[in-house]
Design an enzyme around this catalytic site. Sequence first.
Site, short mmCIF file in Angstrom:
data_model
loop_
_atom_site.label_atom_id
_atom_site.label_comp_id
_atom_site.label_asym_id
_atom_site.label_seq_id
_atom_site.Cartn_x
_atom_site.Cartn_y
_atom_site.Cartn_z
N HIS A 180 8.61 8.59 14.31
CA HIS A 180 7.23 8.92 14.20
C HIS A 180 6.56 7.81 14.26
O HIS A 180 7.06 6.51 13.71
CB HIS A 180 7.04 9.47 13.32
CG HIS A 180 7.34 9.62 12.44
ND1 HIS A 180 8.40 9.18 11.47
CD2 HIS A 180 7.08 9.13 10.55
CE1 HIS A 180 8.68 9.26 10.24
NE2 HIS A 180 7.51 8.92 9.43
N CYS A 239 -9.20 -7.99 -0.74
CA CYS A 239 -9.49 -9.23 -1.07
C CYS A 239 -7.99 -10.09 -1.59
O CYS A 239 -9.00 -11.47 -1.82
CB CYS A 239 -10.30 -8.72 -2.25
SG CYS A 239 -9.69 -8.55 -3.71
N HIS A 253 -9.00 0.19 -8.01
CA HIS A 253 -9.84 -1.52 -7.26
C HIS A 253 -10.50 -0.76 -6.17
O HIS A 253 -10.86 -1.36 -5.83
CB HIS A 253 -9.09 -2.24 -7.63
CG HIS A 253 -9.30 -4.02 -7.29
ND1 HIS A 253 -10.39 -3.97 -7.07
CD2 HIS A 253 -9.17 -4.27 -5.93
CE1 HIS A 253 -10.59 -5.37 -6.13
NE2 HIS A 253 -9.68 -5.40 -5.43
N GLU A 257 -13.36 -1.78 -3.54
CA GLU A 257 -13.31 -2.12 -2.60
C GLU A 257 -13.56 -1.11 -1.07
O GLU A 257 -14.29 -1.38 -0.26
CB GLU A 257 -11.84 -2.24 -2.02
CG GLU A 257 -11.36 -3.32 -3.13
CD GLU A 257 -12.21 -5.18 -2.76
OE1 GLU A 257 -13.13 -4.75 -1.31
OE2 GLU A 257 -11.58 -6.30 -3.05
#
Length: 264
Positions: A180, A239, A253, A257
């Site tokens: 897959h 980042c 975080h 983002e």
Amino acid sequence: MDSEADEELARDEAQGTAPTPRPAQNAFTALMAPKPKPKPPASKDRLGLGAYISSPSSFPASVVIYHNADFVAILDKFPKSTIHTLLLARSPAHNLLHPYEAFKDAAFLAKVQQETVKLRAFVAAELQRRLGQYSGTDAARQAVLNGDKDSRDGELPEGRDWGREVKAGVHAVPSMAHLHVHVLSRDMHSGSMKHRKHYNSFNTPFLVDVADFPLGEDDERLRPGGQGYLRTDLRCWRCGRGFGNQFARLKEHLEEEFMAWRAE
């Protein structure tokens, strides 16, 4: 090739859950506690994609995206990002081989790469449909779609290039037996992403881009067990900020983002 960490990832993803620490128990509590049900053999878990390959029409459109004589495209049951799909190969001669072995067949590899491009286009279009309303780059397109503004040339503005937000690859140590290809958005925004190995399996060379095949004999991705990809320090895909092994902090975080990425 299989290291202990890689095998653990395969077991976790086959079950769809991460291991959960058990609370300490005294001897009496442990004796009286109900005995856990035995887990089904790992081999059965790893063969779970076979049903989609053998009988795709028996599944609803909410599961199977499309199918043809050579492939079945499905939505991942435990998505690791906003849109996470799987491309399943139906060829009996290839579908139970490790991708590295199957892709030695040049004709088969070409078919997989061509079909992956098709599924990538689907994921990109679905991203635009779901998230375009939040994207600054898609603002002009959305204004025309909403009837707030007329198109200057009679055509719908293209808007954001969502194809750049999609990646496609195979795991160096697949979690399921049937071949897959993962085709998914790169945001890693999902409740199903529960631990470091989940994240690193999609954000290190452990995920090998289908377009990179055939691999050279000296490619380090051919020997993932010695690289420790799944155990490497966590790093934000967007980042580049490092989080060590602090997965909970990374998850917080990534929420921030995601909002910023969606708004681009």
